[in-house]
Design a protein around this motif. Structure first.
Motif, PDB file in Angstrom:
ATOM      1  N   ASN A 146      69.688  18.542  65.027  1.00 45.15           N
ATOM      2  CA  ASN A 146      68.521  18.338  64.173  1.00 45.15           C
ATOM      3  C   ASN A 146      68.059  16.892  64.222  1.00 45.15           C
ATOM      4  O   ASN A 146      66.865  16.614  64.304  1.00 45.15           O
ATOM      5  N   ALA A 147      69.039  15.975  64.160  1.00 47.02           N
ATOM      6  CA  ALA A 147      68.693  14.555  64.172  1.00 47.02           C
ATOM      7  C   ALA A 147      68.025  14.181  65.496  1.00 47.02           C
ATOM      8  O   ALA A 147      67.109  13.364  65.546  1.00 47.02           O
ATOM      9  N   ILE A 148      68.486  14.794  66.569  1.00 44.09           N
ATOM     10  CA  ILE A 148      67.983  14.475  67.901  1.00 44.09           C
ATOM     11  C   ILE A 148      66.612  15.106  68.168  1.00 44.09           C
ATOM     12  O   ILE A 148      65.824  14.572  68.940  1.00 44.09           O
ATOM     13  N   TYR A 149      66.350  16.219  67.487  1.00 47.51           N
ATOM     14  CA  TYR A 149      65.164  17.041  67.749  1.00 47.51           C
ATOM     15  C   TYR A 149      63.900  16.243  68.079  1.00 47.51           C
ATOM     16  O   TYR A 149      63.256  16.462  69.100  1.00 47.51           O
ATOM     17  N   GLY A 150      63.557  15.286  67.197  1.00 45.84           N
ATOM     18  CA  GLY A 150      62.304  14.548  67.380  1.00 45.84           C
ATOM     19  C   GLY A 150      62.315  13.630  68.593  1.00 45.84           C
ATOM     20  O   GLY A 150      61.279  13.335  69.173  1.00 45.84           O
ATOM     21  N   MET A 151      63.508  13.189  68.988  1.00 45.34           N
ATOM     22  CA  MET A 151      63.592  12.274  70.135  1.00 45.34           C
ATOM     23  C   MET A 151      63.652  13.055  71.444  1.00 45.34           C
ATOM     24  O   MET A 151      63.629  12.483  72.526  1.00 45.34           O
ATOM     25  N   LYS A 152      63.763  14.389  71.314  1.00 47.52           N
ATOM     26  CA  LYS A 152      63.804  15.213  72.516  1.00 47.52           C
ATOM     27  C   LYS A 152      62.475  15.929  72.711  1.00 47.52           C
ATOM     28  O   LYS A 152      61.903  15.928  73.790  1.00 47.52           O
ATOM     29  N   HIS A 153      61.970  16.531  71.626  1.00 44.70           N
ATOM     30  CA  HIS A 153      60.735  17.309  71.744  1.00 44.70           C
ATOM     31  C   HIS A 153      59.563  16.599  71.085  1.00 44.70           C
ATOM     32  O   HIS A 153      58.457  17.093  71.114  1.00 44.70           O
ATOM     33  N   GLY A 154      59.837  15.481  70.370  1.00 49.43           N
ATOM     34  CA  GLY A 154      58.836  14.986  69.449  1.00 49.43           C
ATOM     35  C   GLY A 154      58.178  13.675  69.819  1.00 49.43           C
ATOM     36  O   GLY A 154      57.940  13.371  70.982  1.00 49.43           O
ATOM     37  N   LYS A 155      57.919  12.891  68.768  1.00 52.76           N
ATOM     38  CA  LYS A 155      57.057  11.719  68.892  1.00 52.76           C
ATOM     39  C   LYS A 155      57.680  10.558  69.648  1.00 52.76           C
ATOM     40  O   LYS A 155      57.000   9.618  70.021  1.00 52.76           O
ATOM     41  N   ARG A 156      58.993  10.551  69.814  1.00 53.63           N
ATOM     42  CA  ARG A 156      59.611   9.385  70.425  1.00 53.63           C
ATOM     43  C   ARG A 156      60.607   9.896  71.450  1.00 53.63           C
ATOM     44  O   ARG A 156      61.758  10.153  71.133  1.00 53.63           O
TER      45      ARG A 156
END
Lengths: 314, 264
Positions: free
Chosen positions: A93-103
């Protein structure tokens, strides 16, 4: 940092909010405070890009983002519920945004940063657990970590503590404020709880019926509410002849010498003191006043008002 | 004590109603000349299975049946997932009307529709072939798939997609990474339901396929007329095994999908 000019939102002839001007400085935590249905949540969703402004311009970091999609704005919104993806572990969950998201980061880098963040929020031991195995407060902490790992220019929080019990809410909001300050995060925070707004924020904005009522530091707004609505929602005291007197200028005189007659409705206990809610029929108002004497419900009392300016050094 | 007896009673009831008939069928298929009033068969042999597996028509129709079933399931997902999502989370104009239209094929007798469609398909040149049969199988399956999947989407708060958009995933990615895993129970039920419905179509396949597309049900009748009960039993076991094969296929795809999902 954030600049909102003349923003308005209409939905099928109904005005949700209008004439909203807001400016937030980098590093500040600003609360938008108001009763349910005042348009504060809609405003936050429009800033996040999840709904569109009908009018107005929004600038973030001096860049106009009014027409930019939610997924491309440099902001992250945290909802009332933690909304951790139930099929992914805490670390995923913590990684989610850095893999699919804004960064987007490399695999190695995103794992390193996520683990570091989980250590900071004291959730590292839980990294392989699933959200359902965490308590509500822990989930909200992980949700905060997931948002902050994206390093948004602005973090938006929509009553993130409202789903927690009172005790946890108190401890978590102080923890979140300290953590946001320590990380230097700029945040816009929506709540209907004035105590929460006062604890969390550097500045606060009071909203009612889709309009901004007052903006200022918490103490300023509490002591000098600009109008009756702000006073009722944000402060304690009495309206007398078009002026507002905060509860600190009121006292129960007991004798008949006071200016206004009231009836004790019930006592309140907080922070080591006893307060009484008193109904004043002739003003059609109620007020909460501190008193060290023990008083009975239904007892007749008089309220003395210290005139403004007369007690500067009392 | 009473609880224990209820449990035993329920388990045996389940066993006799659901498991015993299948086991019995299988047992029957490996016997020879097992007639009333014999309690046990005289001999056990695999003659029936040799008959079944020596028939080249069966191999071909097994393949055709599974192929048609799987394609029908995939088409159902492709059409029903977006439709159900829009009906559940979107707010399209005339929502009730759309829902009713989507349900119509199971309210009007399918045969009536199929007769009319047959003419259209002949003109289009897709009668008497697999494509036509696949299309006609959408008729009795799609309404159910939309129903099941819509119920699934109804349980999921629209905030999940909003949350993943504000984190920065495109709507398409949010669909595959966030919504789909939450939809797995509904996707499983819709898949198996559609496959089984497609598997048991006789009339529709016969009309549109014109006898050129032979699925298992079309062979079932001629086989049923054969005097050999063991062969009929074997054929039935084979028929019942297809949904299990499909389940294995589907579960393996879901497993692979989950593996992909859990990469860091």
């Amino acid at each position: 940092m954030l600049k909102l000019r003349q923003a308005a939102k209409k939905y099928e002839d109904q005005v949700i909010f209008s004439n909203i001007d807001i400016a937030v400085k980098a590093g500040d935590i600003v609360s938008i405070l108001g009763p349910s249905g005042c348009g504060k949540t809609s405003l936050l969703r429009c800033i996040a890009g999840l709904a569109a402004f009908t009018e107005g311009e929004l600038f973030i970091d001096s860049r106009e983002v009014t027409r930019i999609k939610a997924e491309n704005r440099p902001v992250v919104l945290m909802f009332q519920e933690p909304l951790l993806f139930p099929h992914l572990t805490v670390l995923q969950n913590a990684i989610y945004g850095m893999k699919h998201g804004k960064r987007k980061l490399s695999r190695k880098e995103r794992i390193r940063q996520a683990e570091e963040m989980l250590k900071k929020i004291e959730m590292f031991e839980w990294k392989d657990r699933y959200p359902s195995q965490l308590s509500g407060g822990q989930q909200q902490r992980v949700s905060l970590a997931r948002a902050l790992l994206l390093q948004p220019s602005l973090l938006l929080l929509d009553e993130p503590f409202s789903s927690l019990d009172a005790h946890l809410r108190h401890s978590l909001r102080i923890w979140v404020r300290d953590f946001l300050k320590q990380e230097g995060v700029t945040a816009l925070f929506v709540t209907h709880d004035r105590e929460e707004a006062a604890v969390m924020s550097d500045r606060l904005i009071v909203m009612k019926d889709g309009k901004l009522q007052q903006e200022g530091e918490p103490r300023e707004v509490y002591e000098q509410p600009l109008n009756k609505d702000v006073a009722d929602f944000m402060s304690d005291g009495l309206h007398l002849d078009g002026e507002f007197y905060t509860a600190s200028s009121l006292s129960i005189s007991g004798s008949q010498a006071g200016t206004y007659q009231g009836i004790i409705e019930h006592p309140l206990f907080a922070y080591g003191y006893t307060f009484y809610r008193i109904k004043i029929p002739e003003l059609e108002q109620s007020v909460v006043v501190r008193s060290d004497e023990v008083r009975e419900e239904g007892q007749q009392v008089s309220i003395a008002v210290q005139q403004k300016g007369s007690a500067a050094d009392d | 004590m009473r609880k224990k007896w209820t449990k035993i009673l329920l388990s045996s009831l389940l066993f006799f109603l659901f498991i015993f008939p299948v086991l019995f069928l299988f047992f029957k298929s490996i016997t020879f000349g097992w007639n009333w009033p014999d309690i046990l068969p005289h001999t056990l042999n695999l003659r029936a299975w040799t008959v079944i597996f020596n028939d080249p028509l069966i191999y071909r129709s097994l393949f055709t049946t599974v192929f048609i079933g799987v394609v029908v399931v995939i088409l159902n997902y492709l059409i029903a997932l977006p439709a159900a999502y829009a009906l559940s989370h979107g707010n399209p104009r005339g929502k009730t009307l759309i829902e009713t239209i989507l349900l119509l094929p199971i309210l009007v007798p399918v045969l009536a529709i199929a007769m009319g469609l047959h003419l259209v398909m002949i003109r289009l040149g897709i009668a008497d072939n697999t494509a036509g049969v696949i299309l006609i199988h959408l008729l009795p399956t799609l309404p159910y798939a939309v129903r099941v999947l819509k119920a699934g989407f109804d349980r999921i708060s629209p905030d999940w997609v909003k949350q993943s958009r504000t984190i920065g995933t495109s709507q398409a990615a949010a669909f595959f990474i966030v919504l789909l895993p939450m939809m797995l129970p509904s996707i499983r039920s819709a898949g198996i339901l559609v496959f089984v419905i497609s598997l048991s179509q006789y009339v529709l396949t016969a009309i549109i396929g014109g006898g050129q597309v032979t699925t298992l049900p079309l062979l079932y009748y001629p086989f049923f007329n054969s005097a050999n009960e063991a062969v009929v039993a074997g054929f039935s076991v084979l028929f019942a095994a297809l949904p299990i094969l499909f389940l294995i296929l589907m579960e393996s795809s879901i497993y692979l999908y989950k593996q992909w999902l859990h990469r860091l």
